[in-house]
Write a protein that holds these residues in place. Structure first.
Motif, short mmCIF file in Angstrom:
data_model
loop_
_atom_site.label_atom_id
_atom_site.label_comp_id
_atom_site.label_asym_id
_atom_site.label_seq_id
_atom_site.Cartn_x
_atom_site.Cartn_y
_atom_site.Cartn_z
N PHE A 55 0.81 -1.21 0.00
CA PHE A 55 0.00 0.00 0.00
C PHE A 55 0.84 1.27 0.00
O PHE A 55 0.36 2.33 -0.32
N ALA A 56 2.10 1.17 0.38
CA ALA A 56 2.95 2.35 0.39
C ALA A 56 3.43 2.71 -1.02
O ALA A 56 4.03 3.76 -1.21
N PHE A 61 3.34 2.38 6.57
CA PHE A 61 4.34 3.11 5.79
C PHE A 61 3.69 4.12 4.85
O PHE A 61 4.25 5.18 4.59
N SER A 62 2.52 3.78 4.34
CA SER A 62 1.81 4.71 3.46
C SER A 62 1.59 6.04 4.18
O SER A 62 1.88 7.12 3.64
N GLY A 80 -0.44 10.19 -3.88
CA GLY A 80 -0.17 8.75 -3.98
C GLY A 80 -1.33 7.90 -3.51
O GLY A 80 -1.53 6.80 -4.00
N PHE A 81 -2.10 8.41 -2.57
CA PHE A 81 -3.22 7.65 -2.07
C PHE A 81 -4.26 7.42 -3.16
O PHE A 81 -4.63 6.31 -3.49
N GLY A 118 7.40 -15.02 6.61
CA GLY A 118 7.01 -16.23 7.34
C GLY A 118 5.92 -15.96 8.36
O GLY A 118 5.40 -16.88 8.96
N GLN A 119 5.59 -14.68 8.56
CA GLN A 119 4.48 -14.35 9.46
C GLN A 119 3.18 -14.38 8.65
O GLN A 119 3.22 -14.37 7.43
N PRO A 120 2.04 -14.39 9.34
CA PRO A 120 0.76 -14.34 8.60
C PRO A 120 0.73 -13.13 7.67
O PRO A 120 1.33 -12.10 7.98
N ARG A 121 0.04 -13.26 6.56
CA ARG A 121 0.09 -12.24 5.53
C ARG A 121 -0.47 -10.90 5.98
O ARG A 121 -0.17 -9.86 5.41
N LEU A 122 -1.29 -10.92 7.02
CA LEU A 122 -1.89 -9.69 7.50
C LEU A 122 -0.82 -8.75 8.08
O LEU A 122 -0.92 -7.53 7.95
N ALA A 123 0.22 -9.33 8.68
CA ALA A 123 1.23 -8.51 9.35
C ALA A 123 1.91 -7.52 8.41
O ALA A 123 1.89 -6.32 8.66
N PRO A 124 2.51 -7.99 7.29
CA PRO A 124 3.14 -7.01 6.39
C PRO A 124 2.13 -6.07 5.75
O PRO A 124 2.47 -4.93 5.41
N LEU A 125 0.89 -6.51 5.60
CA LEU A 125 -0.14 -5.64 5.01
C LEU A 125 -0.38 -4.43 5.91
O LEU A 125 -0.47 -3.29 5.45
N ILE A 126 -0.43 -4.68 7.22
CA ILE A 126 -0.63 -3.59 8.17
C ILE A 126 0.60 -2.68 8.14
O ILE A 126 0.49 -1.45 8.13
N THR A 127 1.79 -3.28 8.09
CA THR A 127 3.01 -2.47 7.99
C THR A 127 2.94 -1.58 6.76
O THR A 127 3.33 -0.42 6.80
N ALA A 128 2.45 -2.14 5.65
CA ALA A 128 2.40 -1.38 4.40
C ALA A 128 1.49 -0.16 4.56
O ALA A 128 1.84 0.94 4.12
N ILE A 129 0.35 -0.36 5.20
CA ILE A 129 -0.56 0.77 5.41
C ILE A 129 0.12 1.81 6.30
O ILE A 129 0.06 3.01 6.04
#
Lengths: 248, 374
Positions: free
Chosen positions: B82-83, B175-176, B301-302, B162-173
């Motif tokens: 998302f970033a 970073f956005s 960018g959003f 290796g973590q659940p896919r939700l974790a990096p998704l939240i990180t991405a938001i």
């Protein structure tokens, strides 16, 4: 194969010493010790879930053991990353083939030689060698790997592993799910690869065929080595005959 | 002997379910309606239609450049970065600095480091000065966005492998929003003007220097500029992915990560490379946007990122040609709606399309429900 080498002898290529490997909190390997010597075909047989594939994943670096050591040519590779272990000369044909489905047969073979210099003549030689072993792959060279039959994909996975010009070939269930005619052909090729000088660690559920071609064998049971010895002896072992060869 | 089963591909001939048919009928009706609307617009006002089409194509190429970044990363680790849209936004801000101040700027939290690279450029600068400014903007913006995306991957995503896919998704938001904050403190909250280096001289159309006909300007130098930057980027990217060693490693990793590791490919390094590549393309996109559109702001960018993401989904997320096709199609839809419909409804139309795709064809136009598909 005859039983010229009763044990690994002095030319040990791969040594596993008391390996413990986990999947999360599941203790999958509970102290595995085994070895493969130069020139051998060593087979690892056992039921589903005994830990055969996990043993290979420990060796190739995809699932590092928590305890114990793995040595390849005397060098400790226990915690080396997978891509470095390949470069040292250990390559694998994985269970379930795992060919790259949207790459052509040729590209798949090329990926097998990923860490090698494609311009060197050895690359061409190896490609020729694979096509001699598996003429079917030559016919299908430009076809996408995902469109091949199961047997052809198995050939491709083995050919791809050979393209690394390995000093040790790990084969995980090469006969799985194949028609009987393909199974025999695959085992003939395993013998041929070994005769050309590549040691093989062969994981198989098809214990009879595996023991027919192997020099030595290990029988695994739920994370342990239950039995080991020359293939001929294991084949006549009553316990093995009962459990794995389906005789009463 | 253990049993060996013969693996025969199972071909199932089944009658399409009622819901499948309904979906087809509904989809066909929508396409017919759209087709009727477009054709009647083209018949009624052919000249304006041509002009709107060109605008749509140029905008679409910008969407495509941003969409490629989403699709590359998704193809390899199934993460919606998302970033990414905000990386593109920072590229436009960097380009603005180079055109307006002639300097490369590094935004830190409360101050900005300025590195002078030349003089400010305007539309009346000499051809040489303009070429230098554009080349400098391309280089700086590409490297800048590449570095930021690579850093984000290193800090925010790599430790979560290796973590659940939700974790990096939240990180991405997360970073956005951080990148938007950087943009805000760097250039302020309002829309800022980007000096227009390329005159909108008409090449084809009314008063065109190449072809003078009709009563509308069809194709301007700015449109040509978009094509001149986008096309080489797309060709270079295709060659890189099809022919080069890191490109092949990317494809292998996207198709089968474990098998790729068994080939001696460093999967971690390949993923980092993919992020760097996505950032670089976003940087190039930022320059193209700056040359084509006169303003930018920290929330660009959003919005644009969401449109680009929709493009990637339309074409089939993970599929590179799909991202380009989706970008161009969304660009055209947006332009037709701006030109012949009601511009206030453009976002609604675009996101209605997103919903319709997700419902009727979740794999996208060119997708095979597989990452990366060639």
């Amino acid at each position: 194969m005859s039983e010229q080498a009763a044990t690994g002898g002095s030319n040990l290529l791969l040594e596993l010493d008391d390996i413990h490997t986990y999947y999360g909190s599941i203790h999958a390997l509970k102290g595995i010790s085994l070895n493969v010597g130069e020139g051998e075909i060593v087979t690892l047989i056992g039921a589903n879930g005994a830990g055969k594939s996990t043993t290979l994943r420990s060796v190739n670096g995809l699932n590092h053991p928590r305890r114990g050591t793995i040595r390849f040519r005397g060098e400790d590779i226990t915690t080396k990353p997978a891509h470095e272990i390949v470069k040292m000369g250990v390559s694998q044909s994985p269970e379930g083939r795992h060919v790259f489905p949207r790459m052509s047969v040729h590209e798949n073979l090329e990926m097998g030689a990923y860490h090698r210099d494609k311009r060197k003549p050895e690359y061409k030689e190896d490609l020729e060698r694979v096509f001699t072993l598996f003429p079917r792959l030559k016919e299908r060279e430009s076809q996408k790997a995902g469109t091949l039959s199961g047997g052809e994909q198995q050939m491709l996975a083995m050919g791809r592993a050979l393209m690394a010009r390995p000093s040790l070939l790990l084969l995980d269930e090469p006969s799985m799910g194949l028609a009987p005619i393909f199974v025999e052909r695959i085992f003939e090729i395993v013998v041929e690869i070994n005769r050309q000088g590549t040691p093989v660690l062969l994981v198989e559920q098809n214990a009879l065929m595996a023991l027919d071609v192997a020099t030595r064998g290990y029988v695994m049971e739920t994370g342990h080595i239950a039995l080991e010895g020359p293939a001929g002896e294991l084949k006549t072992n009553e316990q093995v005959r009962k459990t794995y060869l389906g005789e009463d | 002997m253990t049993e060996t089963s013969v693996p025969s591909p199972v071909v199932v001939h089944r009658r399409p379910a009622v819901s499948d048919r309904l979906r087809w009928i509904f989809g066909a009706l929508i396409l017919l309606g759209l087709g009727y609307w477009l054709i009647s617009a083209a018949v009624d006002e052919p000249e304006r239609f041509a002009q709107v089409t060109v605008i749509g194509l140029s905008n679409g190429m910008i969407y495509a450049l941003v969409a490629l970044g989403y699709t590359l990363v998704y193809g390899i680790i199934e993460l919606i970065n998302f970033a990414h849209g905000d990386i593109f936004m920072l590229g436009t801000l960097q380009t603005q600095s180079i055109f307006a101040d002639g300097s490369l700027q590094i935004p830190l939290l409360f101050f900005v480091i300025s590195v002078p690279l030349g003089t400010a450029a305007t539309v009346s600068s000499s051809g040489l000065e303009k070429t230098y400014a554009i080349a400098m903007a391309l280089t700086v913006s590409v490297v800048f966005c590449l570095a930021i995306n690579a850093a984000i991957e290193r800090i925010g995503y790599k430790p979560l492998r290796g973590q659940p896919r939700l974790a990096p998704l939240i990180t991405a938001i997360g970073f956005s929003f951080i990148l938007q904050g950087i943009g805000l403190s760097w250039k302020g909250e309002g829309r800022i003007a980007i000096p227009q280096l390329i005159p909108d001289t008409v090449l084809i159309g009314e008063g065109g220097t190449l072809l003078d006909f009709g009563s509308f300007p069809y194709y301007t130098v700015r449109d040509l500029m978009v094509l001149l930057i986008t096309a080489p980027v797309l060709i270079a990217l295709t060659l890189l992915i099809q022919r080069s060693k890191p490109g092949k490693a990317m494809r292998a990793t996207a198709q089968d990560r474990d098998a790729a590791a068994m080939m001696g490919i460093s999967v971690d390094r390949t993923i980092s490379f993919t992020f760097a590549l996505g950032g670089a393309i976003a940087g190039a996109g930022g320059v193209v946007y700056a040359l084509y559109v006169g303003t930018t702001y920290f929330q660009l960018g959003f919005r644009l990122g969401l449109i680009a993401f929709t493009s990637a989904v339309l074409g089939g997320i993970g599929n590179l040609s799909g991202a380009v096709l989706g970008g161009v199609l969304i660009g055209l839809v947006a332009a037709y709606n701006d030109g012949f419909g009601d511009a206030r409804w453009t976002y609604t139309v675009i996101f209605t399309i997103l919903i319709l795709i997700l419902v009727f064809r979740p794999s996208g136009l060119l997708g095979e429900r597989t990452p990366e598909g060639q």
